[in-house]
Design an enzyme around this catalytic site. Sequence first.
Site, PDB file in Angstrom:
ATOM      1  N   LYS A   1       0.877  -1.174   0.000  1.00 54.66           N
ATOM      2  CA  LYS A   1       0.000   0.000   0.000  1.00 54.66           C
ATOM      3  C   LYS A   1       0.912   1.221   0.000  1.00 54.66           C
ATOM      4  CE  LYS A   1      -3.101   2.722   2.838  1.00 54.66           C
ATOM      5  NZ  LYS A   1      -3.990   2.807   3.999  1.00 54.66           N
TER       6      LYS A   1
ATOM      7  N   GLY B   1      -8.644   8.681   9.613  1.00 53.77           N
ATOM      8  CA  GLY B   1      -9.022   8.715  11.023  1.00 53.77           C
ATOM      9  C   GLY B   1     -10.045   9.776  11.390  1.00 53.77           C
TER      10      GLY B   1
ATOM     11  N   ALA C   1      -9.964   5.058   3.990  1.00 57.74           N
ATOM     12  CA  ALA C   1      -9.840   6.170   4.947  1.00 57.74           C
ATOM     13  C   ALA C   1     -11.120   6.982   5.084  1.00 57.74           C
ATOM     14  CB  ALA C   1      -8.705   7.121   4.588  1.00 57.74           C
ATOM     15  N   GLY C   2     -11.415   7.286   6.321  1.00 57.80           N
ATOM     16  CA  GLY C   2     -12.490   8.221   6.654  1.00 57.80           C
ATOM     17  C   GLY C   2     -13.830   7.591   6.966  1.00 57.80           C
TER      18      GLY C   2
ATOM     19  N   ASN D   1     -10.127   0.978   9.155  1.00 58.84           N
ATOM     20  CA  ASN D   1      -9.272   0.762  10.332  1.00 58.84           C
ATOM     21  C   ASN D   1      -9.866   1.425  11.569  1.00 58.84           C
ATOM     22  OD1 ASN D   1      -7.254   0.495  12.279  1.00 58.84           O
ATOM     23  ND2 ASN D   1      -5.610   0.981  10.921  1.00 58.84           N
ATOM     24  N   SER D   2      -9.795   2.764  11.633  1.00 53.30           N
ATOM     25  CA  SER D   2     -10.179   3.461  12.869  1.00 53.30           C
ATOM     26  C   SER D   2     -11.583   3.111  13.337  1.00 53.30           C
ATOM     27  CB  SER D   2     -10.082   4.976  12.669  1.00 53.30           C
ATOM     28  OG  SER D   2      -8.769   5.335  12.348  1.00 53.30           O
TER      29      SER D   2
END
EC number: 2.8.1.10
Lengths: 69, 259
Positions: free
Chosen positions: B98, B159, B185-186, B207-208
């Site tokens: 990545k 995040g 992301a996001g 992820n987050s």
Amino acid sequence: MSTIHITLNGQKRELPSGSSVADLLKLESADSLKVAVVVNEQIVRPDDRASHLLQKSDQVEILVFAGGG
Amino acid sequence: MNALRLGSYTFSSRLILGTGKFSSVPAMIEAVRASKAQLVTVALRRFNREQAEDDLFGPLSEIEGLTLMPNTSGAATAKEAVKAAHISRELSGSPFIKVEIHPNPHHLMPDPIETWEACKILAAEGFIVMPYIPADPVLAKRLEEVGCSSVMPLGSAIGSGQGLSTSAMVQLIIRESSIPVIVDAGLRSPSEACAAMEMGCAAVLVNSAIAVARDPAAMASAFAKAVEAGYDARNAGLMPRSGSAVATSPLTSFLGASS
């Protein structure tokens, strides 16, 4: 016993002269982990770690996988 | 679900999991299992003997059928990203990388120029290159042309939990791309992941939203279901939108009103 100074992960370290990359991993208790070793920007593969002797002023990085997105 | 193809690899799961920010390694492992993800991201870090238990290679290698996708986080230039990719491949034995180059820690927006340069080099070297990019259709096409296996436009800042704020641009990327488009992301909620899949994304990377949930494993499972639902809905064919009502029941009167 003569010694050499290297930089390990950004920190100065003193090692016995004639230490190999494998010796350093043992000293650091990193020999049982899957790590990547880079000496002076060159990757040192597992098979070469016992024979690769560290020299004074070598820049050594020991890297692992940590959490990341 | 049909398989997700990335390079020569195929995956039945379309949820890619990030392993950062979890409260502990066991919590992360439990979430990976619950997500049924087959591709997870990891990051390179300097070994610290005081924190040796944070090493993820051992615990992750115990999960069957898991492929690692190291990221190049920490790299601010193409040169640094290429170096990180080489070290990561040595460590992971995986061809996935990545490419993530964000020089500014305040917004973590990817540098498109350095990203393109790194991807071009790494694709030529045989990596399965998965760049994290701004939601820019022109850049996405350029990355496809240099041999990337997918493009991963951001939904919003890393995040931030601001969801699919780039929705219109991501739709343009999907329309123009011949390679899988993965929102990375996001994303904050499973419904946003579902929406991304309905839009035509090939997968989502989360992820987050999972790592900081009160119950990460339950949230991972919720995301997995949402991704599957969105993918199935996309394939089933969403109805067209109409500017006015379109009756679903007969409108002819029959209860004896006038006539």
